[in-house]
Design a protein around this motif. Structure first.
Motif, PDB file in Angstrom:
ATOM      1  N   SER A  54      31.857 -24.680  32.177  1.00 23.60           N
ATOM      2  CA  SER A  54      31.703 -23.632  31.690  1.00 23.60           C
ATOM      3  C   SER A  54      30.513 -22.981  31.105  1.00 23.60           C
ATOM      4  CB  SER A  54      32.659 -23.754  30.405  1.00 23.60           C
ATOM      5  OG  SER A  54      32.910 -22.336  29.657  1.00 23.60           O
ATOM      6  N   PHE A  55      29.584 -23.061  32.134  1.00 21.65           N
ATOM      7  CA  PHE A  55      28.110 -22.577  31.890  1.00 21.65           C
ATOM      8  C   PHE A  55      27.899 -21.226  32.505  1.00 21.65           C
ATOM      9  CE2 PHE A  55      26.122 -26.964  31.363  1.00 21.65           C
ATOM     10  CZ  PHE A  55      26.655 -26.985  30.057  1.00 21.65           C
ATOM     11  N   HIS A  56      28.645 -20.844  33.522  1.00 20.80           N
ATOM     12  CA  HIS A  56      28.372 -19.758  34.662  1.00 20.80           C
ATOM     13  C   HIS A  56      29.841 -19.036  34.883  1.00 20.80           C
ATOM     14  CE1 HIS A  56      24.612 -21.667  35.553  1.00 20.80           C
ATOM     15  NE2 HIS A  56      25.186 -22.831  35.753  1.00 20.80           N
ATOM     16  N   PHE A  57      29.494 -17.822  35.257  1.00 19.37           N
ATOM     17  CA  PHE A  57      30.698 -16.705  35.762  1.00 19.37           C
ATOM     18  C   PHE A  57      31.258 -17.450  36.941  1.00 19.37           C
ATOM     19  CE2 PHE A  57      28.457 -13.789  32.816  1.00 19.37           C
ATOM     20  CZ  PHE A  57      29.698 -13.629  32.005  1.00 19.37           C
ATOM     21  N   PRO A  58      32.545 -17.110  37.230  1.00 17.54           N
ATOM     22  CA  PRO A  58      32.990 -17.606  38.325  1.00 17.54           C
ATOM     23  C   PRO A  58      32.419 -16.961  39.454  1.00 17.54           C
ATOM     24  CG  PRO A  58      34.878 -17.020  36.987  1.00 17.54           C
ATOM     25  CD  PRO A  58      33.548 -16.680  36.444  1.00 17.54           C
ATOM     26  N   HIS A  59      32.439 -17.820  40.726  1.00 19.72           N
ATOM     27  CA  HIS A  59      32.095 -17.185  41.897  1.00 19.72           C
ATOM     28  C   HIS A  59      33.416 -16.284  42.618  1.00 19.72           C
ATOM     29  CE1 HIS A  59      28.321 -19.798  42.240  1.00 19.72           C
ATOM     30  NE2 HIS A  59      28.049 -19.363  41.323  1.00 19.72           N
ATOM     31  N   VAL A  60      33.103 -15.247  43.186  1.00 16.77           N
ATOM     32  CA  VAL A  60      34.178 -14.609  43.961  1.00 16.77           C
ATOM     33  C   VAL A  60      33.901 -14.526  45.653  1.00 16.77           C
ATOM     34  CG1 VAL A  60      35.678 -12.447  44.241  1.00 16.77           C
ATOM     35  CG2 VAL A  60      34.960 -13.552  41.936  1.00 16.77           C
ATOM     36  N   TYR A  92      27.452 -15.171  29.359  1.00 21.14           N
ATOM     37  CA  TYR A  92      28.544 -15.684  29.414  1.00 21.14           C
ATOM     38  C   TYR A  92      28.833 -16.520  28.173  1.00 21.14           C
ATOM     39  CZ  TYR A  92      32.033 -19.132  31.265  1.00 21.14           C
ATOM     40  OH  TYR A  92      33.249 -19.873  31.328  1.00 21.14           O
ATOM     41  N   ASP A  93      30.139 -16.288  27.604  1.00 23.61           N
ATOM     42  CA  ASP A  93      30.377 -16.718  26.271  1.00 23.61           C
ATOM     43  C   ASP A  93      31.107 -18.301  26.567  1.00 23.61           C
ATOM     44  OD1 ASP A  93      31.247 -17.553  23.778  1.00 23.61           O
ATOM     45  OD2 ASP A  93      32.539 -15.734  23.309  1.00 23.61           O
ATOM     46  N   ILE A  94      30.165 -19.128  26.287  1.00 25.14           N
ATOM     47  CA  ILE A  94      30.654 -20.674  26.549  1.00 25.14           C
ATOM     48  C   ILE A  94      31.763 -21.127  25.545  1.00 25.14           C
ATOM     49  CG2 ILE A  94      28.428 -21.160  27.426  1.00 25.14           C
ATOM     50  CD1 ILE A  94      28.033 -22.585  24.720  1.00 25.14           C
ATOM     51  N   PHE A  95      32.171 -20.279  24.598  1.00 28.44           N
ATOM     52  CA  PHE A  95      33.203 -20.522  23.754  1.00 28.44           C
ATOM     53  C   PHE A  95      34.460 -19.782  23.911  1.00 28.44           C
ATOM     54  CE2 PHE A  95      29.233 -20.884  21.105  1.00 28.44           C
ATOM     55  CZ  PHE A  95      29.280 -22.278  20.920  1.00 28.44           C
ATOM     56  N   ASP A  96      34.568 -19.127  25.103  1.00 29.99           N
ATOM     57  CA  ASP A  96      35.769 -18.570  25.767  1.00 29.99           C
ATOM     58  C   ASP A  96      35.717 -18.384  27.032  1.00 29.99           C
ATOM     59  OD1 ASP A  96      37.949 -16.983  25.508  1.00 29.99           O
ATOM     60  OD2 ASP A  96      36.941 -15.122  25.498  1.00 29.99           O
TER      61      ASP A  96
END
Length: 541
Positions: A54-60, A92-96
């Motif tokens: 949960s450090f990075h946005f997903p890859h698409v 990126y909100d690591i808490f959500d």
């Protein structure tokens, strides 16, 4: 939230959107899922990789690129990866992690929808570098004209550098600890006003004909110049030629391969000869600028640099060391200008704690040592050290004189000696790091440093409202000094550098600028233009 908590939640939250967990999970550190991206033109299957930490946005990644988006489309790479946000534009909100993942899917859908509807063609210009070239070369060219160039190879072809001045570029090689040699390569630079963008249909260009057809859509004049230069190389029996196109967005290049069997066509430049020319193979080349103009301009776009100016700086001490480096990074000493630095003193052990110079320059004259360090950073800069008292120095022809000594009496002398000839900028520190100030005298009606000192004696134009006590440290008359950390020196240098850049831009900036550094002091005078004081012994007519 641990991985054991949020990964199952993310998987469950994506199920209603049509995504499913797939096997095998062959991307270490990522959870792989597949599902649809919903757009106004239909649904498109994609692969979604979710960061397990949960450090990075997903890859698409699109599993099948729509035919309408081939061979190139903005924000879609050759393997189908979809860039749905620019780096640094989202946090990126690591808490959500669940909410961030859902948001990412919807944002990817929106971006893909815009691409499909043709609403982002201009983005191809900004992303051109992602579509162009696997080969790489550097360019160190100061001229802004179309011209033939030469190339140097650094350390036996580890680096290939195109240049219009072999001596200048060789200095850069030496600074890298590399040797340089001339490369027997036919090179031309062509200027265009058109920003490049990939061409739909045939991409990347594989032949000269592909390149010329693409350029016809961008700049017909540039197309003609490219064809002319390739034809000249063709006739000259060159083995290959490099064409560099300098555009407003970025430089880019193509290497044209001219095999030996093509040479029999070199005199047949009629219709059949041109057809053979158009079939020659090309390789796109990614070009990185290495010239002094680019280095200075990159971080201050749309703002004049200090290139081409003749600047003199008196004082290479705690302020002057940092200031000279900032001026050089803004272009001082390049483009035909020079930076003269004056200081009669040598670096001593007591200077090290707040000086730009370090232990390796101990007991060396400050101007000489600083010149050496600056030229290590910018080997082509014209830095001129003067290891003498400024009252004995020949400063020559200058556009600007800077007093970074902080010595009040010397500031008076500099004003009296030079105020009628050149603008003078004074930079100094108030007290033991209470504030930093700069004063520019560029016009006869503006106050000089002596004017301001006399105003201060009558409580006018003070830096702070509170009394600034004299603070000294050390022992004995000759060992006394005003204590403040290097952070104060750097802020004084920064204020001075900003004043120089404002002067170079001919902006209507205040002549007097003040930055209060201590929290227990308050500013007494806003940045302003200070008038010359009637009867000033230093600058009065």
């Amino acid at each position: 939230m641990s991985e054991m908590d949020f990964v199952p939640q993310i998987i469950r939250s994506l199920l209603p959107l049509g995504f499913s967990y797939v096997e095998p999970q062959d991307e270490p550190g990522w959870v792989k899922m597949t599902g649809p991206l919903q757009t106004s033109l239909g649904r498109f299957e994609c692969e979604l990789l979710v960061d397990r930490l949960s450090f990075h946005f997903p890859h698409v990644k699109l599993l099948d690129i729509p035919p309408s988006l081939r061979p190139v489309a903005p924000h879609i790479s050759a393997n189908g990866s979809l860039c749905y946000y620019a780096a640094g534009t989202l946090v990126y909100d690591i808490f959500d992690p669940v909410g961030q993942t859902i948001m990412a899917v919807h944002r990817a859908e929106h971006v893909l929808d815009c691409i499909l509807r043709g609403e982002m063609p201009e983005d191809l210009e900004e992303e051109f570098h992602a579509y162009w070239g696997v080969k790489h070369c550097y360019i160190d060219v100061e001229s802004k004209q179309s011209q033939q160039l030469t190339a140097l190879t650094f350390n036996a072809r580890e680096m290939f550098v195109v240049t219009d001045d072999e001596q200048r570029t060789s200095k850069k090689a030496a600074a890298l600890g590399m040797s340089s040699s001339n490369s027997k390569f036919l090179i031309y630079k062509i200027i265009t006003k058109a920003k490049p963008r990939p061409r739909q249909g045939v991409w990347p260009p594989a032949t000269v004909g592909d390149v010329l057809a693409w350029q016809s859509l961008l700049d017909t004049a540039c197309r003609r110049k490219i064809e002319k230069r390739i034809a000249l190389a063709f006739r000259s029996c060159a083995r290959e030629t490099l064409i560099i196109v300098e555009s407003p967005l970025m430089p880019y290049g193509i290497v044209v391969d001219i095999p030996p069997e093509s040479r029999e066509w070199k005199l047949k430049m009629g219709r059949h000869g041109k057809e053979h020319l158009y079939r020659l193979r090309v390789t796109p080349v990614f070009v990185t600028r290495l010239d002094d103009r680019f280095i200075a301009q990159r971080n201050i776009p749309n703002h004049p640099t200090l290139a081409g100016l003749k600047i003199g700086q008196v004082g290479c001490g705690t302020i002057g060391g940092y200031l000279a480096e900032m001026l050089m990074k803004a272009g001082a000493g390049t483009g035909g200008g020079h930076l003269s630095i004056v200081d009669p003193d040598a670096l001593q052990p007591e200077n090290l704690g707040r000086h730009r110079l370090g232990f390796n320059q101990l007991f060396v004259n400050k101007a000489v040592a600083l010149s050496y360090e600056l030229k290590r950073s910018m080997p082509t800069a014209d830095i001129r050290p003067l290891p003498v008292d400024v009252r004995e120095a020949d400063l020559g022809d200058l556009d600007l004189l800077i007093d970074a000594t902080g010595e009040e009496s010397l500031g008076y002398w500099l004003t009296r000696r030079y105020h009628r000839e050149i603008p003078i900028l004074s930079v100094w520190i108030e007290g033991a790091g209470v504030a930093v100030r700069s004063l520019l005298k560029a016009r006869s009606e503006d106050a000089c440093y002596r004017c301001l000192c006399d105003y201060n004696k009558s409580k006018a134009y003070l830096a702070v409202n509170e009394e600034v006590e004299q603070v000294l440290a050390g022992q004995g008359c000759e060992a006394l000094y005003v204590p403040f950390p290097a952070t104060v020196s750097i802020q004084a240098a920064s204020l001075g550098a900003e004043a120089v850049l404002d002067w170079a831009a001919k902006s209507e900036a205040p002549s007097l600028s003040t930055r209060v550094l201590r929290r227990d002091f308050t500013a007494a005078t806003a940045d302003c233009v200070v008038p010359a004081r009637v009867g000033c012994p230093a600058c009065a007519s």
